[in-house]
Motif scaffolding. Structure first.
Motif, PDB file in Angstrom:
ATOM      1  N   LEU A  11      -0.938   7.032  -0.150  1.00  0.00           N
ATOM      2  CA  LEU A  11      -2.237   6.628  -0.232  1.00  0.00           C
ATOM      3  C   LEU A  11      -2.999   6.985  -1.463  1.00  0.00           C
ATOM      4  O   LEU A  11      -3.978   6.429  -1.729  1.00  0.00           O
ATOM      5  CB  LEU A  11      -2.757   7.670   0.951  1.00  0.00           C
ATOM      6  CG  LEU A  11      -2.183   6.976   2.426  1.00  0.00           C
ATOM      7  CD1 LEU A  11      -2.486   8.125   3.298  1.00  0.00           C
ATOM      8  CD2 LEU A  11      -2.980   5.703   2.787  1.00  0.00           C
ATOM      9  N   PRO A  57       2.491   0.735   8.580  1.00  0.00           N
ATOM     10  CA  PRO A  57       0.941   0.766   8.725  1.00  0.00           C
ATOM     11  C   PRO A  57       0.271   1.866   9.426  1.00  0.00           C
ATOM     12  O   PRO A  57      -0.865   2.335   8.909  1.00  0.00           O
ATOM     13  CB  PRO A  57       0.788  -0.592   8.650  1.00  0.00           C
ATOM     14  CG  PRO A  57       1.999  -1.148   8.586  1.00  0.00           C
ATOM     15  CD  PRO A  57       3.272  -0.357   9.036  1.00  0.00           C
ATOM     16  N   LEU A  90       0.293   5.173   8.053  1.00  0.00           N
ATOM     17  CA  LEU A  90      -0.811   5.370   6.651  1.00  0.00           C
ATOM     18  C   LEU A  90      -2.078   5.274   7.323  1.00  0.00           C
ATOM     19  O   LEU A  90      -2.930   6.068   6.538  1.00  0.00           O
ATOM     20  CB  LEU A  90      -0.337   4.068   5.872  1.00  0.00           C
ATOM     21  CG  LEU A  90       1.092   4.146   5.092  1.00  0.00           C
ATOM     22  CD1 LEU A  90       1.411   3.003   4.316  1.00  0.00           C
ATOM     23  CD2 LEU A  90       1.183   5.424   4.299  1.00  0.00           C
ATOM     24  N   ARG A  91      -2.448   4.487   8.129  1.00  0.00           N
ATOM     25  CA  ARG A  91      -3.866   4.526   8.686  1.00  0.00           C
ATOM     26  C   ARG A  91      -4.093   6.029   9.015  1.00  0.00           C
ATOM     27  O   ARG A  91      -5.291   6.462   8.674  1.00  0.00           O
ATOM     28  CB  ARG A  91      -4.038   3.415   9.604  1.00  0.00           C
ATOM     29  CG  ARG A  91      -4.090   1.802   8.962  1.00  0.00           C
ATOM     30  CD  ARG A  91      -4.363   0.814   9.835  1.00  0.00           C
ATOM     31  NE  ARG A  91      -4.320  -0.518   9.419  1.00  0.00           N
ATOM     32  CZ  ARG A  91      -3.487  -1.293   9.474  1.00  0.00           C
ATOM     33  NH1 ARG A  91      -2.380  -0.739  10.332  1.00  0.00           N
ATOM     34  NH2 ARG A  91      -3.256  -2.501   8.998  1.00  0.00           N
ATOM     35  N   ILE A 108      -5.663  -0.500   4.336  1.00  0.00           N
ATOM     36  CA  ILE A 108      -4.161  -0.868   4.358  1.00  0.00           C
ATOM     37  C   ILE A 108      -3.885  -2.365   5.005  1.00  0.00           C
ATOM     38  O   ILE A 108      -4.350  -2.953   5.878  1.00  0.00           O
ATOM     39  CB  ILE A 108      -3.399  -0.073   5.493  1.00  0.00           C
ATOM     40  CG1 ILE A 108      -3.847   1.406   5.375  1.00  0.00           C
ATOM     41  CG2 ILE A 108      -2.036  -0.453   5.792  1.00  0.00           C
ATOM     42  CD1 ILE A 108      -3.433   1.951   4.258  1.00  0.00           C
ATOM     43  N   GLU A 154      -1.284  -4.982   5.663  1.00  0.00           N
ATOM     44  CA  GLU A 154       0.064  -5.535   5.929  1.00  0.00           C
ATOM     45  C   GLU A 154       0.432  -6.893   5.277  1.00  0.00           C
ATOM     46  O   GLU A 154      -0.110  -7.850   5.790  1.00  0.00           O
ATOM     47  CB  GLU A 154       0.463  -5.382   7.479  1.00  0.00           C
ATOM     48  CG  GLU A 154       1.644  -5.235   8.208  1.00  0.00           C
ATOM     49  CD  GLU A 154       1.799  -5.005   9.649  1.00  0.00           C
ATOM     50  OE1 GLU A 154       3.011  -5.344   9.933  1.00  0.00           O
ATOM     51  OE2 GLU A 154       1.121  -4.438  10.140  1.00  0.00           O
ATOM     52  N   ARG A 199      -6.702  -2.837  -2.132  1.00  0.00           N
ATOM     53  CA  ARG A 199      -6.092  -2.507  -0.973  1.00  0.00           C
ATOM     54  C   ARG A 199      -4.507  -1.970  -1.099  1.00  0.00           C
ATOM     55  O   ARG A 199      -3.929  -1.953  -2.298  1.00  0.00           O
ATOM     56  CB  ARG A 199      -5.880  -3.833  -0.230  1.00  0.00           C
ATOM     57  CG  ARG A 199      -7.102  -4.643   0.074  1.00  0.00           C
ATOM     58  CD  ARG A 199      -6.936  -5.804   0.789  1.00  0.00           C
ATOM     59  NE  ARG A 199      -6.030  -6.703  -0.092  1.00  0.00           N
ATOM     60  CZ  ARG A 199      -5.745  -7.897  -0.018  1.00  0.00           C
ATOM     61  NH1 ARG A 199      -5.952  -8.311   1.396  1.00  0.00           N
ATOM     62  NH2 ARG A 199      -5.092  -8.605  -0.713  1.00  0.00           N
ATOM     63  N   LEU A 200      -4.247  -1.043  -0.033  1.00  0.00           N
ATOM     64  CA  LEU A 200      -2.775  -0.630  -0.130  1.00  0.00           C
ATOM     65  C   LEU A 200      -1.821  -1.764   0.524  1.00  0.00           C
ATOM     66  O   LEU A 200      -2.004  -1.909   1.739  1.00  0.00           O
ATOM     67  CB  LEU A 200      -2.645   0.540   0.491  1.00  0.00           C
ATOM     68  CG  LEU A 200      -1.577   1.589  -0.132  1.00  0.00           C
ATOM     69  CD1 LEU A 200      -1.664   1.868  -1.567  1.00  0.00           C
ATOM     70  CD2 LEU A 200      -1.430   2.850   0.890  1.00  0.00           C
ATOM     71  N   VAL A 212       1.222  -3.226   2.207  1.00  0.00           N
ATOM     72  CA  VAL A 212       2.062  -2.541   2.902  1.00  0.00           C
ATOM     73  C   VAL A 212       3.198  -3.296   3.660  1.00  0.00           C
ATOM     74  O   VAL A 212       2.954  -4.306   4.094  1.00  0.00           O
ATOM     75  CB  VAL A 212       1.663  -1.430   3.804  1.00  0.00           C
ATOM     76  CG1 VAL A 212       2.859  -0.921   4.606  1.00  0.00           C
ATOM     77  CG2 VAL A 212       0.632  -0.261   3.111  1.00  0.00           C
TER      78      VAL A 212
END
Length: 218
Positions: free
Chosen positions: A22, A39, A42-43, A55, A57, A72-73, A75
């Motif tokens: 993160l 996901p 992680l959130r 996040i 996806e 964004r991350l 995933v």
């Protein structure tokens, strides 16, 4: 399509790995990044840590399209069957953790990813799940069909290769041999030349015994 992304496995879900992943949302990275994790986990960790990140996806087909500078991350989802609480290991999640590693490695072998980075995992909880596991090194070697993996530690200009990995100390002398050292040194020199650009690497071999031989008497 731009530069191929790095793939990062988030490691033990109850450990520090998810937070490390993160934290990448705050960094300006020179390469695109794809995270392999749950996901939802992680959130939840982002909320707990007060990290403001989206996040996103994605599936494996879209992983190669991730661009440098994406805020964004991104995933690649591998979901954990048991609820995760930070600091509380659960063997029920070990198979999914290893599934994530398999997905990441296959993506590297297929050319989707440029390289793999692994966050820390806890070996004991994987073994507690009934899965023999000595470490990332041996597991990745098995997945890639590598006969002799060599672990290399790097800091500044220093490179340290290990002749053995993940063994009880009392077993190390029995594992060492001239043939093993010759093979490890061959791999090390080749990779220092081809992967680190060192044309004429100078390699020193440390003695296992602190007295390092005493002229053959030890």
């Amino acid at each position: 399509m731009g530069r191929r992304p790095l793939v990062i496995t988030a490691g033990e879900p109850a450990g520090i790995g998810p937070e490390l992943c993160l934290s990448l949302a705050r960094e300006s990275l020179p390469a695109p990044v794809v995270i392999v994790s749950d996901p939802g986990l992680l959130r939840e960790r982002a909320r707990e840590a007060g990290i403001d990140v989206e996040i996103n996806e994605i599936d494996l087909a879209a992983a190669g399209d991730v661009e440098v500078g994406d805020p964004r991350l991104n995933v690649l989802a591998v979901r954990f069957p048991a609820a995760v609480r930070a600091g509380r290991l659960d063997p029920a999640n070990a198979p999914a953790l290893l599934d994530g590693l398999r997905v990441a490695v296959q993506g590297c072998l297929d050319g989707t990813f440029a390289a793999l980075v692994t966050a820390p995992l806890q070996k004991s909880v994987i073994n507690d799940a009934g899965i023999p596991f000595s470490g990332h090194t041996e597991f990745l070697a098995e997945l890639t069909g590598t006969a002799l993996p060599v672990m290399l530690l790097a800091a500044g200009d220093l490179r340290v290769a290990l002749a053995t990995t993940h063994l009880p100390l009392r077993d190390v002398p029995d594992r060492l041999s001239k043939a093993l050292l010759r093979d490890v040194l061959g791999i090390l020199v080749q990779d220092l030349r081809t992967k680190f650009g060192i044309e004429d690497p100078q390699v020193l071999v440390c003695g296992l015994n602190p007295h390092a031989g005493e002229g053959g008497h030890l």
